[in-house]
Design an enzyme around this catalytic site. Structure first.
Site, PDB file in Angstrom:
ATOM      1  N   SER A 133       1.153  -1.243   0.292  1.00  0.00           N
ATOM      2  CA  SER A 133       0.211   0.012  -0.197  1.00  0.00           C
ATOM      3  C   SER A 133       0.740   1.154  -0.512  1.00  0.00           C
ATOM      4  CB  SER A 133      -0.493   0.069   1.210  1.00  0.00           C
ATOM      5  OG  SER A 133      -1.085   1.712   1.489  1.00  0.00           O
ATOM      6  N   TYR A 155      -2.186  -1.418  10.141  1.00  0.00           N
ATOM      7  CA  TYR A 155      -2.424  -2.052   9.160  1.00  0.00           C
ATOM      8  C   TYR A 155      -1.485  -1.185   8.364  1.00  0.00           C
ATOM      9  CZ  TYR A 155      -4.043  -1.479   4.496  1.00  0.00           C
ATOM     10  OH  TYR A 155      -4.023  -1.614   2.187  1.00  0.00           O
TER      11      TYR A 155
END
Length: 300
Positions: free
Chosen positions: A192, A205
């Site tokens: 990400s 996360y």
């Protein structure tokens, strides 16, 4: 490009449902031209029922691959059925083997072993491509809001599953040496933009996504001499079910507007990067990350 806004919406369960989104994400870009880049390959895509995973499944199938994907049992059946139906429609044109949809909790070693064994058993022992893509995220404003159970859950889904799936897939990929084409076998990990830019409300996360970058680099070095390439894709803001399942309605409405291109990306704009990394076109690439993020400049 002008800034884009989405209709306010929210979903209460992770990792979200694509069939409930407005608008629906685009899985295949209209101008996409397949070229048999993955013909006769067998691919596993985790979290392949929706979002980026679905787009990757469909692009792989269009390129001639036989595709198996995993999904979360009890939450994603409708999305999984849609993806499986689309894969079977494509398979009728390409001549690949029948696709598979496998419900699984991938945060545990034995569950990952069972998935890999089931796919290998169905397709004559072959696994050429693994896409580690399953993920979940929960917005929390402070580190003090994250419990030990919260942390373990996110790490199990987002990084433990990548480790366990790779561990068992590599055993099968080693058996394919010499039979997987010039590019060998391929593992592709979904990281990400948050691994590079940080995200103060997605602390756990973001930590898993950074771990994925390091895992990708280390595993690439470990497997380089065995003809198994390991790369990753680090998407920016992409319109997937994880978004309405993670954020409040106002944040969903503005999602993606902060990047230079002024809009969120579609899964259809990310999936071709996975095709490239899985194919012989990327035969001299390993340990790398591709950044599909709407123009945000990152290093690494």
């Amino acid at each position: 490009m002008a800034s884009q806004q989405f209709p306010p919406q929210n979903q209460e369960t992770q990792p979200g449902k694509e069939h409930a989104m407005d608008p629906r994400p685009e899985a295949i870009i209209q101008s996409y031209k397949p070229a048999n880049k993955l013909k006769d390959k067998v691919a596993i895509v985790t979290g392949g029922d929706s979002g980026i995973g679905r787009a990757v499944c469909l692009c792989f199938a269009l390129e001639g691959a036989t595709v198996a994907f995993t999904y979360v049992k009890g939450q994603e059946e409708k999305d999984a059925e849609e993806t499986l139906r689309a894969l079977r429609d494509i398979r009728a044109r390409t001549g690949a083997k029948d696709p598979m949809a496998i419900p699984a909790d991938l945060g545990y070693d034995d569950n990952c072993r069972k998935v890999v064994d089931e796919v290998a058993g169905a397709y004559g022992g072959a696994i050429d491509i693994l896409v580690n893509n399953a993920a979940e995220q929960y917005e929390r404003p402070s580190i003090t809001d994250i419990t030990e159970d919260d942390l373990e859950r996110v790490f199990r889904t987002n990084i433990f599953s990548y480790f366990f799936m790779s561990k068992h897939a590599v055993k099968r990929m080693r058996d394919r040496r010499g039979g997987a084409g010039a590019g060998g076998c391929s593992i592709i990990n979904t990281s990400s933009i948050n691994a590079y830019k940080g995200n103060k409300t997605l602390l756990d996360y973001t930590a898993t996504k950074g771990a994925i970058v390091a895992f990708t680099r280390a595993l690439a070095l470990q497997l380089a001499e065995e003809g198994i390439r390991v790369n990753g894709v680090a998407p920016g803001p992409i319109w997937t079910p994880l978004i309405p399942a993670s954020f409040a309605e106002e944040k969903v409405r503005q999602f993606g507007s902060q990047v230079p291109m002024g809009r969120a990306g579609q899964p259809s704009e990310v999936a071709p990067s996975f095709v490239f990394l899985a194919s012989d076109d990327a035969s001299y690439m390993s340990g790398q990350m591709l950044h599909v993020n709407g123009g945000v400049i990152v290093n690494g």
